[in-house]
Write a protein that holds these residues in place. Structure first.
Motif, PDB file in Angstrom:
ATOM      1  N   CYS A   1       2.283 -14.189   3.906  1.00 27.08           N
ATOM      2  CA  CYS A   1       1.574 -12.929   3.693  1.00 27.08           C
ATOM      3  C   CYS A   1       1.729 -12.478   2.241  1.00 27.08           C
ATOM      4  O   CYS A   1       2.814 -12.583   1.661  1.00 27.08           O
ATOM      5  CB  CYS A   1       2.116 -11.846   4.627  1.00 27.08           C
ATOM      6  N   ASP A   2       0.660 -11.973   1.661  1.00 30.33           N
ATOM      7  CA  ASP A   2       0.728 -11.446   0.297  1.00 30.33           C
ATOM      8  C   ASP A   2       1.385 -10.073   0.271  1.00 30.33           C
ATOM      9  O   ASP A   2       2.053  -9.717  -0.702  1.00 30.33           O
ATOM     10  CB  ASP A   2      -0.686 -11.349  -0.288  1.00 30.33           C
TER      11      ASP A   2
ATOM     12  N   GLY B   1     -10.085   2.700   3.970  1.00 31.61           N
ATOM     13  CA  GLY B   1      -9.941   2.348   2.565  1.00 31.61           C
ATOM     14  C   GLY B   1     -11.072   1.482   2.050  1.00 31.61           C
ATOM     15  O   GLY B   1     -11.360   1.456   0.851  1.00 31.61           O
ATOM     16  N   ARG B   2     -11.741   0.783   2.962  1.00 31.55           N
ATOM     17  CA  ARG B   2     -12.864  -0.084   2.585  1.00 31.55           C
ATOM     18  C   ARG B   2     -14.203   0.649   2.678  1.00 31.55           C
ATOM     19  O   ARG B   2     -15.257   0.044   2.546  1.00 31.55           O
ATOM     20  CB  ARG B   2     -12.893  -1.305   3.513  1.00 31.55           C
ATOM     21  N   GLY B   3     -14.147   1.948   2.974  1.00 27.23           N
ATOM     22  CA  GLY B   3     -15.373   2.720   3.073  1.00 27.23           C
ATOM     23  C   GLY B   3     -16.107   2.518   4.373  1.00 27.23           C
ATOM     24  O   GLY B   3     -17.313   2.744   4.466  1.00 27.23           O
ATOM     25  N   GLN B   4     -15.372   2.108   5.441  1.00 28.17           N
ATOM     26  CA  GLN B   4     -15.999   1.874   6.736  1.00 28.17           C
ATOM     27  C   GLN B   4     -15.749   3.018   7.701  1.00 28.17           C
ATOM     28  O   GLN B   4     -16.028   2.894   8.882  1.00 28.17           O
ATOM     29  CB  GLN B   4     -15.474   0.564   7.341  1.00 28.17           C
TER      30      GLN B   4
ATOM     31  N   GLU C   1      -0.351   3.138   1.638  1.00 26.55           N
ATOM     32  CA  GLU C   1      -0.350   2.934   0.189  1.00 26.55           C
ATOM     33  C   GLU C   1      -0.925   1.584  -0.214  1.00 26.55           C
ATOM     34  O   GLU C   1      -1.076   1.292  -1.399  1.00 26.55           O
ATOM     35  CB  GLU C   1       1.077   3.071  -0.343  1.00 26.55           C
ATOM     36  N   ALA C   2      -1.244   0.746   0.752  1.00 26.39           N
ATOM     37  CA  ALA C   2      -1.767  -0.589   0.447  1.00 26.39           C
ATOM     38  C   ALA C   2      -3.238  -0.508   0.038  1.00 26.39           C
ATOM     39  O   ALA C   2      -3.967   0.400   0.435  1.00 26.39           O
ATOM     40  CB  ALA C   2      -1.609  -1.497   1.660  1.00 26.39           C
ATOM     41  N   ASP C   3      -3.659  -1.476  -0.766  1.00 26.83           N
ATOM     42  CA  ASP C   3      -5.055  -1.585  -1.193  1.00 26.83           C
ATOM     43  C   ASP C   3      -5.733  -2.633  -0.311  1.00 26.83           C
ATOM     44  O   ASP C   3      -5.434  -3.821  -0.398  1.00 26.83           O
ATOM     45  CB  ASP C   3      -5.119  -1.994  -2.665  1.00 26.83           C
TER      46      ASP C   3
ATOM     47  N   ILE D   1     -10.003  -9.548   3.161  1.00 27.41           N
ATOM     48  CA  ILE D   1      -8.644  -9.373   3.677  1.00 27.41           C
ATOM     49  C   ILE D   1      -8.532  -9.912   5.101  1.00 27.41           C
ATOM     50  O   ILE D   1      -9.515  -9.998   5.837  1.00 27.41           O
ATOM     51  CB  ILE D   1      -8.191  -7.896   3.666  1.00 27.41           C
ATOM     52  N   ALA D   2      -7.302 -10.264   5.452  1.00 24.54           N
ATOM     53  CA  ALA D   2      -6.965 -10.622   6.827  1.00 24.54           C
ATOM     54  C   ALA D   2      -5.660  -9.915   7.163  1.00 24.54           C
ATOM     55  O   ALA D   2      -4.691 -10.000   6.402  1.00 24.54           O
ATOM     56  CB  ALA D   2      -6.813 -12.131   6.978  1.00 24.54           C
ATOM     57  N   ILE D   3      -5.650  -9.208   8.269  1.00 25.80           N
ATOM     58  CA  ILE D   3      -4.453  -8.504   8.731  1.00 25.80           C
ATOM     59  C   ILE D   3      -3.868  -9.275   9.906  1.00 25.80           C
ATOM     60  O   ILE D   3      -4.568  -9.573  10.873  1.00 25.80           O
ATOM     61  CB  ILE D   3      -4.783  -7.063   9.147  1.00 25.80           C
ATOM     62  N   VAL D   4      -2.587  -9.611   9.807  1.00 23.72           N
ATOM     63  CA  VAL D   4      -1.906 -10.360  10.860  1.00 23.72           C
ATOM     64  C   VAL D   4      -1.147  -9.379  11.754  1.00 23.72           C
ATOM     65  O   VAL D   4      -0.374  -8.551  11.268  1.00 23.72           O
ATOM     66  CB  VAL D   4      -0.919 -11.389  10.279  1.00 23.72           C
ATOM     67  N   ILE D   5      -1.381  -9.482  13.056  1.00 24.58           N
ATOM     68  CA  ILE D   5      -0.665  -8.673  14.041  1.00 24.58           C
ATOM     69  C   ILE D   5       0.218  -9.602  14.860  1.00 24.58           C
ATOM     70  O   ILE D   5      -0.254 -10.605  15.405  1.00 24.58           O
ATOM     71  CB  ILE D   5      -1.640  -7.918  14.966  1.00 24.58           C
ATOM     72  N   GLY D   6       1.505  -9.276  14.935  1.00 21.10           N
ATOM     73  CA  GLY D   6       2.452 -10.138  15.627  1.00 21.10           C
ATOM     74  C   GLY D   6       2.513  -9.898  17.120  1.00 21.10           C
ATOM     75  O   GLY D   6       1.942  -8.943  17.648  1.00 21.10           O
ATOM     76  N   SER D   7       3.229 -10.773  17.797  1.00 17.79           N
ATOM     77  CA  SER D   7       3.346 -10.708  19.248  1.00 17.79           C
ATOM     78  C   SER D   7       4.163  -9.499  19.676  1.00 17.79           C
ATOM     79  O   SER D   7       4.877  -8.883  18.875  1.00 17.79           O
ATOM     80  CB  SER D   7       3.989 -11.988  19.788  1.00 17.79           C
ATOM     81  N   GLU D   8       4.076  -9.180  20.975  1.00 11.31           N
ATOM     82  CA  GLU D   8       4.674  -7.963  21.501  1.00 11.31           C
ATOM     83  C   GLU D   8       6.190  -7.920  21.320  1.00 11.31           C
ATOM     84  O   GLU D   8       6.750  -6.896  20.957  1.00 11.31           O
ATOM     85  CB  GLU D   8       4.333  -7.819  22.991  1.00 11.31           C
TER      86      GLU D   8
END
Length: 253
Positions: A218-219, A249-252, A192-194, A199-206
């Motif tokens: 984070c926004d 969502g970005r058309g990629q 549901e996110a736009d 944009i930057a997506i943060v991925i956390g540690s294991e």
């Protein structure tokens, strides 16, 4: 400036070496299983291509290759290569701006498993991410295991190292980036996110996920609903789900 302080000077297996060759990486020496000498095989063809680019070929026995290997799957070939050339994030952003492209970044918060990092690089390449950003400390270094797990994507995805991930996030926000993070308790479904715009997506540690300090910057925090008995996903799986959703969502797609 690019950061060249890295440990990735050895590649193992056919795909990582072939991709390094295709990317123009300098290959200094190739250690090839001696039984491949004089035989028409994929290994011999790859070694010949490396030799044409100036690499020295050394034929060794399997025990020698096994002792040299950092992974369990050298496939009979190991290459000594020039150090990986980290990219400058500012230059990547300038290039995106010059091409009128909204940047799509992936920020990794202390990923310490080589297979996860390699898989994430492969995902980033497939999804069209413009750069992967990693911190200099408390992160797995680029090594043969990362290159192997990435299936050669390490040669094609720009990777940037920064001193402080929090400072980088704050700088990106000033430039108009929206920062996304993952949180199992978040009420915003990842679908549901736009994901439009920079944009930057943060991925956390294991084990720990995204650090609380970074999460606070984070926004948007998004969740991936789970319906089984295991209540978490590893970093690579989570990044694959969210990054490809964002790309779509970005058309990629």
């Amino acid at each position: 400036m690019a950061d060249n302080d890295t440990a990735l000077t050895q590649l193992e297996g056919k795909n990582p070496i072939a991709e390094a060759l295709a990317a123009g990486r300098s290959i200094n020496r190739v250690y090839l299983l001696e039984s491949a000498k004089g035989r028409a095989s994929d290994l011999s063809k790859l070694a010949d291509e490396c030799q044409k680019q100036g690499a020295v070929i050394s034929y060794v026995n399997r025990a020698r290759l096994d002792s040299m290997a950092e992974t369990q799957a050298h496939q009979g070939i190991i290459a000594e290569v020039a150090p990986y050339d980290y990219q400058d994030l500012d230059r990547i952003l300038e290039h995106c701006e010059s091409q009128n492209i909204a940047p799509f970044l992936l920020l990794l918060d202390h990923i310490q498993d080589a297979h996860n990092l390699g898989s994430i690089l492969r995902i980033a390449d497939g999804a069209g991410v413009h750069a992967v950003v990693i911190p200099k400390r408390r992160a797995v270094p680029l090594n043969a295991a990362v290159a192997k797990a990435s299936a050669g994507a390490v040669e094609h995805v720009p990777i940037c190292r920064v001193n402080n991930l929090t400072d980088t996030i704050l700088a990106l926000k000033k430039q108009g980036f929206w920062i996304f993070g993952t949180d199992a308790a978040a009420t915003l479904h990842y679908k549901e996110a736009d994901y439009g715009g920079p944009i930057a997506i943060v991925i956390g540690s294991e084990g720990e996920g995204i650090a609380q300090k970074i999460k606070g910057h984070c926004d948007f925090l998004v969740s991936i609903p789970l319906h089984g008995k295991v209540n978490s996903l590893n970093a690579a799986v989570a990044s694959g789900i969210i990054v490809f959703e964002a790309a779509s969502g970005r058309g990629q797609s």
